[in-house]
Design a protein around this motif. Sequence first.
Motif, PDB file in Angstrom:
ATOM      1  N   PRO A 129     -32.634 -64.612  27.542  1.00  0.00           N
ATOM      2  CA  PRO A 129     -32.830 -63.165  27.664  1.00  0.00           C
ATOM      3  C   PRO A 129     -32.422 -62.441  26.379  1.00  0.00           C
ATOM      4  CG  PRO A 129     -31.780 -64.022  29.634  1.00  0.00           C
ATOM      5  CD  PRO A 129     -31.776 -65.135  28.623  1.00  0.00           C
ATOM      6  N   ARG A 130     -33.108 -61.360  26.081  1.00  0.00           N
ATOM      7  CA  ARG A 130     -32.786 -60.584  24.894  1.00  0.00           C
ATOM      8  C   ARG A 130     -33.100 -59.116  25.148  1.00  0.00           C
ATOM      9  NH1 ARG A 130     -36.874 -59.117  21.686  1.00  0.00           N
ATOM     10  NH2 ARG A 130     -35.560 -59.069  19.829  1.00  0.00           N
ATOM     11  N   TYR A 131     -32.457 -58.264  24.341  1.00  0.00           N
ATOM     12  CA  TYR A 131     -32.590 -56.816  24.495  1.00  0.00           C
ATOM     13  C   TYR A 131     -32.800 -56.189  23.128  1.00  0.00           C
ATOM     14  CZ  TYR A 131     -31.260 -51.939  25.366  1.00  0.00           C
ATOM     15  OH  TYR A 131     -31.255 -50.571  25.451  1.00  0.00           O
ATOM     16  N   GLY A 132     -33.626 -55.144  23.086  1.00  0.00           N
ATOM     17  CA  GLY A 132     -33.798 -54.406  21.847  1.00  0.00           C
ATOM     18  C   GLY A 132     -34.186 -52.967  22.125  1.00  0.00           C
ATOM     19  N   GLN A 133     -33.809 -52.068  21.217  1.00  0.00           N
ATOM     20  CA  GLN A 133     -34.266 -50.684  21.298  1.00  0.00           C
ATOM     21  C   GLN A 133     -34.337 -50.118  19.895  1.00  0.00           C
ATOM     22  OE1 GLN A 133     -30.780 -48.881  23.558  1.00  0.00           O
ATOM     23  NE2 GLN A 133     -31.086 -47.266  22.032  1.00  0.00           N
ATOM     24  N   LYS A 134     -35.174 -49.114  19.720  1.00  0.00           N
ATOM     25  CA  LYS A 134     -35.339 -48.528  18.395  1.00  0.00           C
ATOM     26  C   LYS A 134     -35.848 -47.103  18.534  1.00  0.00           C
ATOM     27  CE  LYS A 134     -37.481 -49.371  13.876  1.00  0.00           C
ATOM     28  NZ  LYS A 134     -38.262 -50.322  13.042  1.00  0.00           N
ATOM     29  N   THR A 135     -35.414 -46.243  17.609  1.00  0.00           N
ATOM     30  CA  THR A 135     -35.915 -44.876  17.527  1.00  0.00           C
ATOM     31  C   THR A 135     -37.037 -44.835  16.498  1.00  0.00           C
ATOM     32  OG1 THR A 135     -33.714 -44.000  18.051  1.00  0.00           O
ATOM     33  CG2 THR A 135     -35.294 -42.481  17.059  1.00  0.00           C
ATOM     34  N   PHE A 136     -38.173 -44.250  16.869  1.00  0.00           N
ATOM     35  CA  PHE A 136     -39.328 -44.167  15.982  1.00  0.00           C
ATOM     36  C   PHE A 136     -39.563 -42.720  15.573  1.00  0.00           C
ATOM     37  CE2 PHE A 136     -39.862 -48.106  18.246  1.00  0.00           C
ATOM     38  CZ  PHE A 136     -40.372 -48.970  17.288  1.00  0.00           C
ATOM     39  N   ASP A 137     -39.814 -42.527  14.285  1.00  0.00           N
ATOM     40  CA  ASP A 137     -40.047 -41.192  13.734  1.00  0.00           C
ATOM     41  C   ASP A 137     -41.363 -40.646  14.284  1.00  0.00           C
ATOM     42  OD1 ASP A 137     -40.438 -38.906  12.252  1.00  0.00           O
ATOM     43  OD2 ASP A 137     -40.167 -39.875  10.291  1.00  0.00           O
ATOM     44  N   PRO A 138     -41.331 -39.521  15.004  1.00  0.00           N
ATOM     45  CA  PRO A 138     -42.579 -38.987  15.574  1.00  0.00           C
ATOM     46  C   PRO A 138     -43.603 -38.609  14.517  1.00  0.00           C
ATOM     47  CG  PRO A 138     -40.781 -37.404  15.826  1.00  0.00           C
ATOM     48  CD  PRO A 138     -40.164 -38.694  15.370  1.00  0.00           C
ATOM     49  N   ALA A 139     -43.156 -38.355  13.279  1.00  0.00           N
ATOM     50  CA  ALA A 139     -44.112 -38.025  12.216  1.00  0.00           C
ATOM     51  C   ALA A 139     -45.039 -39.204  11.930  1.00  0.00           C
ATOM     52  CB  ALA A 139     -43.358 -37.629  10.945  1.00  0.00           C
ATOM     53  N   GLY A 140     -44.585 -40.406  12.270  1.00  0.00           N
ATOM     54  CA  GLY A 140     -45.375 -41.608  12.007  1.00  0.00           C
ATOM     55  C   GLY A 140     -46.550 -41.807  12.942  1.00  0.00           C
ATOM     56  N   ARG A 141     -46.712 -40.923  13.932  1.00  0.00           N
ATOM     57  CA  ARG A 141     -47.858 -41.049  14.840  1.00  0.00           C
ATOM     58  C   ARG A 141     -48.713 -39.786  14.892  1.00  0.00           C
ATOM     59  NH1 ARG A 141     -43.193 -41.700  17.990  1.00  0.00           N
ATOM     60  NH2 ARG A 141     -42.623 -39.942  19.335  1.00  0.00           N
ATOM     61  N   VAL A 142     -48.466 -38.835  13.993  1.00  0.00           N
ATOM     62  CA  VAL A 142     -49.283 -37.617  13.954  1.00  0.00           C
ATOM     63  C   VAL A 142     -50.648 -37.955  13.364  1.00  0.00           C
ATOM     64  CG1 VAL A 142     -49.517 -35.297  13.013  1.00  0.00           C
ATOM     65  CG2 VAL A 142     -47.278 -36.104  13.795  1.00  0.00           C
ATOM     66  N   ASN A 143     -51.679 -37.823  14.176  1.00  0.00           N
ATOM     67  CA  ASN A 143     -53.061 -38.120  13.788  1.00  0.00           C
ATOM     68  C   ASN A 143     -53.239 -39.538  13.262  1.00  0.00           C
ATOM     69  OD1 ASN A 143     -53.902 -35.528  14.535  1.00  0.00           O
ATOM     70  ND2 ASN A 143     -53.431 -34.700  12.516  1.00  0.00           N
ATOM     71  N   GLN A 144     -52.414 -40.444  13.770  1.00  0.00           N
ATOM     72  CA  GLN A 144     -52.531 -41.856  13.423  1.00  0.00           C
ATOM     73  C   GLN A 144     -51.865 -42.697  14.505  1.00  0.00           C
ATOM     74  OE1 GLN A 144     -50.267 -42.858   9.830  1.00  0.00           O
ATOM     75  NE2 GLN A 144     -48.946 -41.084  10.173  1.00  0.00           N
ATOM     76  N   ILE A 145     -52.062 -43.999  14.408  1.00  0.00           N
ATOM     77  CA  ILE A 145     -51.512 -44.930  15.379  1.00  0.00           C
ATOM     78  C   ILE A 145     -50.201 -45.500  14.855  1.00  0.00           C
ATOM     79  CG2 ILE A 145     -51.888 -47.122  16.559  1.00  0.00           C
ATOM     80  CD1 ILE A 145     -53.595 -44.795  17.584  1.00  0.00           C
ATOM     81  N   GLN A 146     -49.159 -45.417  15.674  1.00  0.00           N
ATOM     82  CA  GLN A 146     -47.835 -45.946  15.320  1.00  0.00           C
ATOM     83  C   GLN A 146     -47.519 -47.109  16.266  1.00  0.00           C
ATOM     84  OE1 GLN A 146     -44.300 -43.650  16.528  1.00  0.00           O
ATOM     85  NE2 GLN A 146     -43.592 -43.790  14.403  1.00  0.00           N
TER      86      GLN A 146
END
Length: 239
Positions: A129-146
């Motif tokens: 078993p493993r766990y992960g989490q991450k915060t993604f910059d919302p600017a990285g998905r404005v009018n594009q795929i993140q």
Amino acid sequence: MKKIIHRANTRGHADHGWLNTHHTFSFGSYYDPTRTNFGMLRVLNDDIVTGGAGFGKHPHDNMEIVSIPLSGSLKHEDSMGNASVIKTDDVQIMSAGTGIMHSEFNPNHNEAVNFLQIWVFPKERNIEPRYGQKTFDPAGRVNQIQTVVSPDKEGEALWINQDAYFSLGNLEAGTDLTYDLKSPNHGVYVFTLSGSVEVAGEQLGKRDGLGIYEIDKLDIKATENADILLIEVPMSSRG
């Protein structure tokens, strides 16, 4: 090209008081034999948990579990010793593998949390078993795929034990995008979080879903400001 449409108002629904949930695929007391999965995508639950409430400790095994908060925050604790809070712009993943216990609670007593709970069948069974989490910059998905989840252990996205890709997009009205599939044996499930988009000749509104496969690329047009989630998965265990 093959496609299947799941309109928002056709999803399974349960209101437990503390939990108001909609199920795109069969889950719990909701069962529809025509809606058990989309390829390796098994569960797509749209959960709203009232302040101070949550899911007590419960087990999982051999499943990839992705949580994406849309509003509010969610506290996670598990048998691996992880204790954390996820909120908007965070993505969380657990590889349940040989078995894990975990709980999820809304730590805010004055605000509900709305999050997506998504299950994907694993590529390899009985892994540690493993766990992960991450915060993604919302600017990285404005009018594009993140891309926020992928099978690439060395990439920027969270790693998943499956040849699957989760991507987010925040699109302004009139934006046109093309999404290229990673394999001809994959399909893409498009889930509209807000607004509306046109995909494969279908108009999708808030919480509508479209599964599409036997394609190599997908053209997406925002017919109004929209937030979307794309889940690319193998359509069979052979990938």
